[in-house]
Design a protein around this motif. Structure first.
Motif, mmCIF file in Angstrom:
data_model
loop_
_atom_site.group_PDB
_atom_site.id
_atom_site.type_symbol
_atom_site.label_atom_id
_atom_site.label_comp_id
_atom_site.label_asym_id
_atom_site.label_seq_id
_atom_site.Cartn_x
_atom_site.Cartn_y
_atom_site.Cartn_z
ATOM 1 N N GLU A 174 37.760 -43.963 -40.020
ATOM 2 C CA GLU A 174 39.039 -44.092 -39.327
ATOM 3 C C GLU A 174 39.866 -42.808 -39.315
ATOM 4 O O GLU A 174 40.774 -42.654 -38.483
ATOM 5 C CB GLU A 174 39.873 -45.233 -39.929
ATOM 6 N N LEU A 175 39.573 -41.874 -40.204
ATOM 7 C CA LEU A 175 40.330 -40.624 -40.250
ATOM 8 C C LEU A 175 39.729 -39.522 -39.384
ATOM 9 O O LEU A 175 40.376 -38.495 -39.170
ATOM 10 C CB LEU A 175 40.447 -40.130 -41.696
ATOM 11 N N ILE A 176 38.517 -39.725 -38.885
ATOM 12 C CA ILE A 176 37.885 -38.667 -38.098
ATOM 13 C C ILE A 176 37.376 -39.128 -36.735
ATOM 14 O O ILE A 176 37.272 -38.318 -35.812
ATOM 15 C CB ILE A 176 36.717 -38.001 -38.867
ATOM 16 N N ASP A 177 37.064 -40.403 -36.589
ATOM 17 C CA ASP A 177 36.457 -40.879 -35.345
ATOM 18 C C ASP A 177 37.356 -40.623 -34.145
ATOM 19 O O ASP A 177 38.530 -41.001 -34.149
ATOM 20 C CB ASP A 177 36.160 -42.378 -35.464
ATOM 21 N N THR A 178 36.822 -39.961 -33.130
ATOM 22 C CA THR A 178 37.438 -39.655 -31.817
ATOM 23 C C THR A 178 38.526 -38.586 -31.890
ATOM 24 O O THR A 178 39.028 -38.159 -30.849
ATOM 25 C CB THR A 178 38.030 -40.897 -31.131
ATOM 26 N N LYS A 179 38.920 -38.130 -33.078
ATOM 27 C CA LYS A 179 40.027 -37.184 -33.205
ATOM 28 C C LYS A 179 39.540 -35.753 -32.924
ATOM 29 O O LYS A 179 38.553 -35.307 -33.478
ATOM 30 C CB LYS A 179 40.648 -37.269 -34.599
ATOM 31 N N TRP A 180 40.274 -35.042 -32.067
ATOM 32 C CA TRP A 180 39.959 -33.643 -31.782
ATOM 33 C C TRP A 180 40.602 -32.747 -32.835
ATOM 34 O O TRP A 180 41.776 -32.896 -33.173
ATOM 35 C CB TRP A 180 40.459 -33.244 -30.406
ATOM 36 N N PHE A 181 39.820 -31.785 -33.338
ATOM 37 C CA PHE A 181 40.309 -30.818 -34.317
ATOM 38 C C PHE A 181 40.253 -29.417 -33.714
ATOM 39 O O PHE A 181 39.285 -29.078 -33.013
ATOM 40 C CB PHE A 181 39.447 -30.865 -35.582
ATOM 41 N N ALA B 47 36.862 -29.695 -31.437
ATOM 42 C CA ALA B 47 35.639 -30.407 -31.785
ATOM 43 C C ALA B 47 36.000 -31.779 -32.335
ATOM 44 O O ALA B 47 37.113 -31.992 -32.847
ATOM 45 C CB ALA B 47 34.826 -29.615 -32.808
ATOM 46 N N ARG B 48 35.050 -32.706 -32.230
ATOM 47 C CA ARG B 48 35.301 -34.052 -32.722
ATOM 48 C C ARG B 48 33.988 -34.731 -33.118
ATOM 49 O O ARG B 48 32.906 -34.306 -32.733
ATOM 50 C CB ARG B 48 35.987 -34.907 -31.652
ATOM 51 N N PHE B 49 34.134 -35.815 -33.893
ATOM 52 C CA PHE B 49 33.031 -36.712 -34.201
ATOM 53 C C PHE B 49 33.282 -38.045 -33.507
ATOM 54 O O PHE B 49 34.400 -38.565 -33.536
ATOM 55 C CB PHE B 49 32.922 -36.947 -35.708
ATOM 56 N N LEU B 50 32.250 -38.587 -32.901
ATOM 57 C CA LEU B 50 32.317 -39.912 -32.295
ATOM 58 C C LEU B 50 31.357 -40.832 -33.033
ATOM 59 O O LEU B 50 30.144 -40.596 -33.056
ATOM 60 C CB LEU B 50 31.937 -39.847 -30.810
ATOM 61 N N TRP B 51 31.900 -41.877 -33.654
ATOM 62 C CA TRP B 51 31.067 -42.838 -34.363
ATOM 63 C C TRP B 51 30.335 -43.701 -33.347
ATOM 64 O O TRP B 51 30.941 -44.229 -32.417
ATOM 65 C CB TRP B 51 31.939 -43.699 -35.266
ATOM 66 N N SER B 52 29.018 -43.820 -33.515
ATOM 67 C CA SER B 52 28.202 -44.604 -32.586
ATOM 68 C C SER B 52 27.876 -45.980 -33.132
ATOM 69 O O SER B 52 28.055 -46.993 -32.447
ATOM 70 C CB SER B 52 26.892 -43.863 -32.269
ATOM 71 N N ASP B 53 27.375 -46.024 -34.368
ATOM 72 C CA ASP B 53 27.014 -47.292 -34.990
ATOM 73 C C ASP B 53 26.708 -47.046 -36.464
ATOM 74 O O ASP B 53 26.756 -45.916 -36.935
ATOM 75 C CB ASP B 53 25.796 -47.931 -34.292
ATOM 76 N N SER B 54 26.391 -48.118 -37.161
ATOM 77 C CA SER B 54 25.910 -48.028 -38.537
ATOM 78 C C SER B 54 24.514 -48.625 -38.565
ATOM 79 O O SER B 54 24.278 -49.694 -38.012
ATOM 80 C CB SER B 54 26.840 -48.779 -39.501
ATOM 81 N N ASP C 191 26.354 -44.129 -41.345
ATOM 82 C CA ASP C 191 27.198 -44.060 -40.153
ATOM 83 C C ASP C 191 26.642 -42.980 -39.237
ATOM 84 O O ASP C 191 26.400 -41.857 -39.673
ATOM 85 C CB ASP C 191 28.649 -43.742 -40.533
ATOM 86 N N HIS C 192 26.451 -43.347 -37.993
ATOM 87 C CA HIS C 192 25.827 -42.471 -37.005
ATOM 88 C C HIS C 192 26.918 -41.874 -36.116
ATOM 89 O O HIS C 192 27.675 -42.600 -35.467
ATOM 90 C CB HIS C 192 24.831 -43.287 -36.176
ATOM 91 N N TYR C 193 27.016 -40.537 -36.099
ATOM 92 C CA TYR C 193 28.027 -39.826 -35.317
ATOM 93 C C TYR C 193 27.366 -38.907 -34.284
ATOM 94 O O TYR C 193 26.286 -38.365 -34.517
ATOM 95 C CB TYR C 193 28.895 -38.939 -36.207
ATOM 96 N N ARG C 194 28.067 -38.724 -33.190
ATOM 97 C CA ARG C 194 27.775 -37.613 -32.277
ATOM 98 C C ARG C 194 28.882 -36.591 -32.441
ATOM 99 O O ARG C 194 30.052 -36.956 -32.568
ATOM 100 C CB ARG C 194 27.740 -38.101 -30.823
#
Length: 226
Positions: A128-135, A146-153, A166-169
């Motif tokens: 919840e602290l990193i998903d979809t957030k641009w840094f 840059a950002r991380f997008l959570w895809s699934d677990s 947790d799977h991220y792009r």
């Protein structure tokens, strides 16, 4: 004294992990990751097999960051790639908002992240602290976000057992290349920012997060880390 220094270093390591880099099923390099409590992450890369015969590579990357915010403080890389060798060192001037590279300074915001501080961050913070957030992002003089997008677990094999991950792009969007540090690229730094490559990470869930798998791929090739 040497024994004491060794104990101090070991006690500050959160974890160390060894990985294999494969391409088309062939083992082409070993990667070692070390993460330290005080805010430091290191990677060492050494080629193996036929790649090491024709294009031997020994690269190391070391980054120091704020252990609470993951903002960059300094970083360096030591590249020995074929006949090419180079050393690049950068330090953040947080008062004047610059990153200083040798004789070049890059203006940044009051906080900036790199590929290495973001890899440290994704292995520590909850979704919840990193998903979809641009840094705000910096890459050898180039700036963007840059950002991380959570895809699934999903369950992933860690070499001994299946573990929930947790799977991220990861997306990197370079916006300004005005101050790019030329002739200092290496294979990893050159390709990780390439928008034509899909970058994915599988992070072990729970308290002891770490990278279990990673991949970078396009329509023709896939590099796989596990």
């Amino acid at each position: 004294m040497k024994g004491l220094l060794f104990i101090l270093v070991i006690s500050n390591i959160i974890f160390s992990q060894d990985y294999k880099l494969t391409c088309l099923g062939f083992h082409i390099a070993d990667i070692k990751q070390s993460v330290y409590k005080f805010g430091k992450i290191e990677y060492q890369i050494q080629t193996k097999g036929l790649i090491d015969l024709f294009w031997p590579t020994t690269n190391s990357y070391s980054t120091i960051y704020n252990p609470k915010t993951y903002k960059l403080k300094s970083w360096k890389k030591d590249i020995q790639q074929g006949l090419h060798t180079s050393l690049l060192i950068a330090e953040v001037d947080s008062i004047n908002n610059f990153i200083n590279y040798d004789n070049k300074s890059v203006e940044v915001k009051d906080s900036v992240y790199t590929i290495f501080t973001m890899l440290a961050m994704v292995q520590s913070l909850p979704i919840e602290l990193i998903d979809t957030k641009w840094f705000p992002y910096e890459h050898q003089g180039e700036t963007g976000k840059a950002r991380f997008l959570w895809s699934d677990s999903t369950m992933v094999w860690d070499g001994k057992d299946s573990t929930m991950c947790d799977h991220y792009r990861m997306d990197i969007n370079i916006i300004d290349s005005t101050y790019i540090i030329n002739k200092r690229e290496d294979c990893f730094m050159e390709n990780v920012k390439n928008p034509n490559y899909t970058k994915e990470l599988w992070i072990k869930r729970g308290k002891n997060k770490t990278i279990i798998q990673a991949s970078i791929r396009n329509d023709w090739i896939r590099l796989f880390v596990n």
